[in-house]
Design an enzyme around this catalytic site. Structure first.
Site, PDB file in Angstrom:
ATOM      1  N   LYS A 179       3.192 -15.321   1.746  1.00 54.91           N
ATOM      2  CA  LYS A 179       3.391 -16.005   0.464  1.00 54.91           C
ATOM      3  C   LYS A 179       4.884 -16.286   0.336  1.00 54.91           C
ATOM      4  O   LYS A 179       5.549 -15.864  -0.622  1.00 54.91           O
ATOM      5  CB  LYS A 179       2.841 -15.116  -0.671  1.00 54.91           C
ATOM      6  N   TYR A 210       0.823  -1.215   0.000  1.00 55.49           N
ATOM      7  CA  TYR A 210       0.000   0.000   0.000  1.00 55.49           C
ATOM      8  C   TYR A 210       0.854   1.261   0.000  1.00 55.49           C
ATOM      9  O   TYR A 210       0.430   2.294  -0.491  1.00 55.49           O
ATOM     10  CB  TYR A 210      -0.901   0.019   1.240  1.00 55.49           C
ATOM     11  N   ASP A 262      -6.271  -7.013   4.036  1.00 56.18           N
ATOM     12  CA  ASP A 262      -7.442  -6.353   3.434  1.00 56.18           C
ATOM     13  C   ASP A 262      -8.387  -7.400   2.859  1.00 56.18           C
ATOM     14  O   ASP A 262      -9.591  -7.392   3.116  1.00 56.18           O
ATOM     15  CB  ASP A 262      -6.960  -5.395   2.334  1.00 56.18           C
ATOM     16  N   ASP A 297      -2.982 -18.161  -0.226  1.00 50.47           N
ATOM     17  CA  ASP A 297      -4.005 -18.822  -1.060  1.00 50.47           C
ATOM     18  C   ASP A 297      -4.689 -19.943  -0.281  1.00 50.47           C
ATOM     19  O   ASP A 297      -5.907 -20.089  -0.305  1.00 50.47           O
ATOM     20  CB  ASP A 297      -3.397 -19.336  -2.382  1.00 50.47           C
ATOM     21  N   ASP A 316     -12.120  -9.093   4.682  1.00 50.12           N
ATOM     22  CA  ASP A 316     -13.430  -9.073   4.016  1.00 50.12           C
ATOM     23  C   ASP A 316     -14.006 -10.477   3.954  1.00 50.12           C
ATOM     24  O   ASP A 316     -15.188 -10.698   4.201  1.00 50.12           O
ATOM     25  CB  ASP A 316     -13.314  -8.540   2.572  1.00 50.12           C
TER      26      ASP A 316
HETATM   27  C1  IPM Z   1     -10.414  -1.227   4.103  1.00 50.36           C
HETATM   28  C2  IPM Z   1     -10.659  -0.609   2.770  1.00 50.36           C
HETATM   29  C3  IPM Z   1      -9.524   0.336   2.430  1.00 50.36           C
HETATM   30  C4  IPM Z   1      -8.250  -0.482   2.382  1.00 50.36           C
HETATM   31  C5  IPM Z   1      -9.709   1.153   1.139  1.00 50.36           C
HETATM   32  C6  IPM Z   1     -11.010   1.933   1.158  1.00 50.36           C
HETATM   33  C7  IPM Z   1      -8.559   2.075   0.895  1.00 50.36           C
HETATM   34  O1  IPM Z   1     -10.847  -1.590   1.804  1.00 50.36           O
HETATM   35  O2  IPM Z   1     -10.346  -0.481   5.103  1.00 50.36           O
HETATM   36  O3  IPM Z   1     -10.309  -2.448   4.175  1.00 50.36           O
HETATM   37  O4  IPM Z   1      -7.940  -1.094   1.367  1.00 50.36           O
HETATM   38  O5  IPM Z   1      -7.558  -0.518   3.388  1.00 50.36           O
HETATM   39 MG    MG Z   2     -10.918  -3.553   2.581  1.00 49.11          MG
END
Ligand code: IPM
Ligand code: MG
Length: 358
Positions: A192, A142, A249, A225, A253
């Site tokens: 990885k 990032y 990230d 993975d 999710d």
């Molecule tokens: C998160 C989001 C952010 C990230 C984006 C909006 C920049 O997806 O907080 O997980 O990738 O960190």
């Molecule tokens: Mg995110």
């Protein structure tokens, strides 16, 4: 206790979920006799519209002057034509960096009341889901340089750099091991290392930190993975997952959505000192913004994390979490977690229902 809280509502559903989060904090302040002071500041698309900058210097200063920051969400189609540092997301990345928030805690827990909203087979869900993703937040690909675009051999070519130094790995590993000590005592480090040099250093440093400082915790390693697959195959095998910025990230999710809805999950971003930042892990959901449909529970649960991590108010945090659980038990649901027999409510009503139970 005196508490100064900076509010960054942001874009999309940000303002409406923020409103509910603030009301919960006000209820807690009233009930438990705390003195809370709120300031608002601009971030993301809202800040771009007013100032041309996704993270105005004023916002950084307002956050630094606070004890804790509550954030809604940033981004939306309105700003999709912007690139890189001009985008709303740059505001979020910028504030994480400016406050030194290297440790992102993303707990993904299945509320038993929402088991039927869970995407996995009942026999898998029966083993429970209670995973804490500890994501490194201010390094990795990032933020690595060089990053950009140039012409190479006549072709448009873009590049990013995944980079970690040993100290960045050590400090996030410590956060994960410490979190595990308060939970089931297991850490799985995800990387990885079969391909990436940066992952090989990561694995070495995590292993050494474990041996030197946390031999009482159980440590395992997994390629990313495989981890993505194991999370849906049998999430109950995980306690704490520690990983870098990009993998974290993605896996957070995934971990969150298998619990039923990404609309339920809070997060805490913490640094070595200074204010922490608390935000739902979901995005700005522009498709339902301003329609009173958003699920405010992730933001409300983020206020509980704030009470616990920034102010050490365990009783208050539990009061908020308990109220959320009671509302779910009573069958109230926003659209994202709606199930058979549930009572559909909007963002505002969901906030009321939680407030009444604190
Ligand atoms: C998160 C989001 C952010 C990230 C984006 C909006 C920049 O997806 O907080 O997980 O990738 O960190
Ligand atoms: Mg995110």
């Amino acid at each position: 206790m005196e508490m100064r809280i900076c509010l960054l509502a942001g874009d999309g559903i940000g303002p409406e979920i923020m409103e509910q989060g603030v009301r919960v904090l006000e209820t807690v302040a009233g009930k438990f006799g705390h003195d809370m002071e709120f300031t608002d500041a601009l971030i993301g698309g809202a800040a771009i519209d007013k100032t041309g900058d996704p993270l105005p210097q004023e916002t950084v200063e307002a956050c630094k002057a606070a004890h804790a920051v509550l954030l809604g969400a940033v981004g939306g189609p309105r700003w999709d034509n912007l690139t890189g540092a001009e985008r709303p997301e740059a505001g979020l990345l910028g504030i994480r960096k400016a406050l030194g928030l290297f440790a992102n805690l993303r707990p993904a827990k299945l509320f038993p009341e929402l088991a039927s909203a869970c995407f996995l087979r009942p026999d898998i869900v029966a083993n429970g889901i209670d995973v804490m993703v500890v994501r490194e937040l201010t390094g990795g690909i990032y933020f690595g340089t060089p990053a950009g675009e140039e012409t190479r051999d006549g072709l448009r070519t873009a590049f990013n750099t995944m980079v970690y130094n040993e100290e960045e790995v050590r400090r996030i590993a410590r956060v994960a091991f410490e979190a595990a000590r308060k939970r089931s005592g297991r850490v799985c480090s995800v990387d990885k290392a079969n391909v990436l040099a940066v992952s090989r250093l990561w694995r070495e440093i995590v292993t050494a930190t474990h041996a030197d400082e946390f031999p009482d915790v159980e440590l395992s390693h997994m390629y990313v993975d495989n981890a993505a697959m194991q999370l849906v195959r049998d999430p109950s095998q995980f306690d704490v997952i520690v990983t870098g910025n990009l993998f974290g990230d993605i896996l957070s999710d995934e971990a969150s959505v298998i619990t039923g809805s990404i609309g339920m999950l809070p997060s805490a971003s913490l640094g070595a000192g200074g204010p922490g930042l608390f935000e739902p892990i979901h995005g700005s959901a522009p498709d339902i913004a301003g329609q009173n449909k958003a699920n405010p529970l992730a933001t409300i649960l983020s206020t509980a994390m704030m009470l616990r991590h920034s102010f050490g108010l365990e009783k208050e945090a539990e009061a908020v979490e308990g109220a959320v659980q009671q509302v779910l038990k009573a069958g109230y649901r926003t659209g994202d977690i709606m199930d058979q027999g549930g009572t559909l409510v909007g963002c505002n009503t969901m906030g009321n229902l939680v407030n009444e139970r604190i």
